[in-house]
Design a protein around this motif. Structure first.
Motif, short mmCIF file in Angstrom:
data_model
loop_
_atom_site.label_atom_id
_atom_site.label_comp_id
_atom_site.label_asym_id
_atom_site.label_seq_id
_atom_site.Cartn_x
_atom_site.Cartn_y
_atom_site.Cartn_z
N VAL A 114 41.78 74.34 48.74
CA VAL A 114 41.31 73.81 50.48
C VAL A 114 42.67 74.48 50.05
CG1 VAL A 114 41.09 70.87 49.30
CG2 VAL A 114 42.96 72.36 48.67
N HIS A 115 43.51 74.24 51.30
CA HIS A 115 44.89 75.64 51.67
C HIS A 115 45.77 75.64 50.88
CE1 HIS A 115 42.36 76.57 55.93
NE2 HIS A 115 42.67 74.85 55.59
N ASP A 116 46.60 73.70 50.54
CA ASP A 116 47.75 73.80 48.86
C ASP A 116 47.19 74.50 47.79
OD1 ASP A 116 46.31 71.73 49.22
OD2 ASP A 116 47.32 70.50 49.40
N HIS A 117 46.49 75.28 47.64
CA HIS A 117 46.08 75.41 45.98
C HIS A 117 45.87 76.76 46.58
CE1 HIS A 117 46.57 72.05 44.91
NE2 HIS A 117 45.55 71.71 43.67
N TRP A 118 45.18 77.35 47.30
CA TRP A 118 45.17 79.59 47.58
C TRP A 118 45.90 79.76 46.87
CZ3 TRP A 118 44.38 80.64 53.28
CH2 TRP A 118 42.80 80.58 54.08
N SER A 119 45.42 80.88 46.01
CA SER A 119 46.44 81.73 45.38
C SER A 119 47.10 81.50 44.40
CB SER A 119 47.88 82.22 46.18
OG SER A 119 47.18 83.13 47.59
N THR A 120 46.32 79.89 43.67
CA THR A 120 46.80 79.95 42.63
C THR A 120 45.87 79.98 41.30
OG1 THR A 120 45.81 77.78 42.62
CG2 THR A 120 47.32 77.90 44.20
N GLY A 121 45.11 80.40 41.25
CA GLY A 121 43.95 81.21 40.49
C GLY A 121 42.64 80.33 40.45
N LEU A 122 42.80 79.37 41.12
CA LEU A 122 41.82 78.40 41.49
C LEU A 122 40.29 78.40 41.66
CD1 LEU A 122 40.39 75.09 41.13
CD2 LEU A 122 41.11 74.81 43.25
N GLY A 123 40.40 79.88 42.12
CA GLY A 123 39.03 80.53 43.02
C GLY A 123 38.18 80.95 42.04
N SER A 124 39.30 82.18 41.29
CA SER A 124 39.06 82.28 40.24
C SER A 124 38.24 81.70 38.91
CB SER A 124 40.15 83.08 39.53
OG SER A 124 40.74 84.54 40.29
N ARG A 125 38.86 80.60 38.54
CA ARG A 125 37.85 79.11 37.80
C ARG A 125 36.88 78.71 38.42
NH1 ARG A 125 42.58 75.09 36.92
NH2 ARG A 125 41.38 74.05 35.40
N LEU A 126 36.49 79.06 39.59
CA LEU A 126 35.82 78.00 39.82
C LEU A 126 34.48 79.17 40.06
CD1 LEU A 126 37.14 76.65 43.16
CD2 LEU A 126 35.79 75.40 40.97
#
Length: 221
Positions: A114-126
């Protein structure tokens, strides 16, 4: 009291006031801090909130409910060939990802944040979660497609060891945008001593792509 003493007292009061303000701000920030984001297996009851995100992030080619049901039907049991995971912050789904595996080959189906979690490292975790399960599926290599104009996503995949191997012309519709096909050798990851669970690269940010099976990887965030 001398003028210097009065000035020193004023300075001391000013410094104490600044410290008090900083402590108050820290307390307010702690009260409003976002809940921790945890990853877990996607289940059928997640389909509805995931579909809402899908329509928001991929309005042109969002998956149908049937596509998610079909994927999850192959995600459990001794003959499972899918791994789908959601990222949950409190009661809210803030990301999801999926992997298909067959015959030693893995294919990243979707990664979305989701937009408000961009650039938090979440994509890498997934992505880390998907690669970990690719080893469980005994995948020798993992493929994905990414839009040729999505350089941010490409940089993320490169940090995980993905390399470009070809193109698919006009793959993303509408828009007639080419797809860059990328591949990572899971044996190479093991030989380098990298554990997808513990050695995941830091995330840049990803932008949007397109989804699953016949459509290829979708990536957003």
């Amino acid at each position: 009291m001398t003028e210097q003493s009065r000035q020193n007292e004023r300075n001391a009061r000013s410094e104490q006031h600044a410290r008090n303000e900083q402590q108050a701000r820290s307390a307010r920030d702690a009260q409003h801090e976002s809940p921790a984001t945890v990853l877990r297996e996607m289940r059928w009851w997640d389909i509805e909130p995931v579909l809402a995100l899908e329509l928001d992030l991929f309005p042109d080619d969002a998956w149908s409910p049937g596509m998610f049901w079909s994927e999850l039907a192959h995600a459990r049991g001794p003959h499972a060939t899918r791994r789908y995971v959601v990222a949950q912050a409190g009661d809210r789904i803030v990301g999801y990802a999926g992997l298909a595996a067959a015959g030693g080959l893995g294919d990243v189906q979707t990664i979305a944040v989701v937009h408000d979690h961009w650039s938090t490292g979440l994509g890498s975790r997934l992505l880390t979660d998907l690669l970990h399960h690719a080893t469980s599926f005994e995948c020798e290599e993992v493929l994905l497609e990414v839009r040729v104009d999505n350089t941010r996503a490409q940089k993320l995949y490169e940090r995980f060891g993905f390399e470009p191997i070809g193109f698919r012309r006009g793959y993303y519709q509408p828009g007639n945008v080419d797809a860059l096909v990328m591949r990572v050798d899971m044996h190479g990851i093991a030989a380098a001593g990298a554990d997808p669970l513990t050695d995941s690269p830091s995330e840049s940010s990803e932008s949007s792509e397109s989804p699953s099976e016949s459509r290829g990887t979708e990536t957003h965030g």
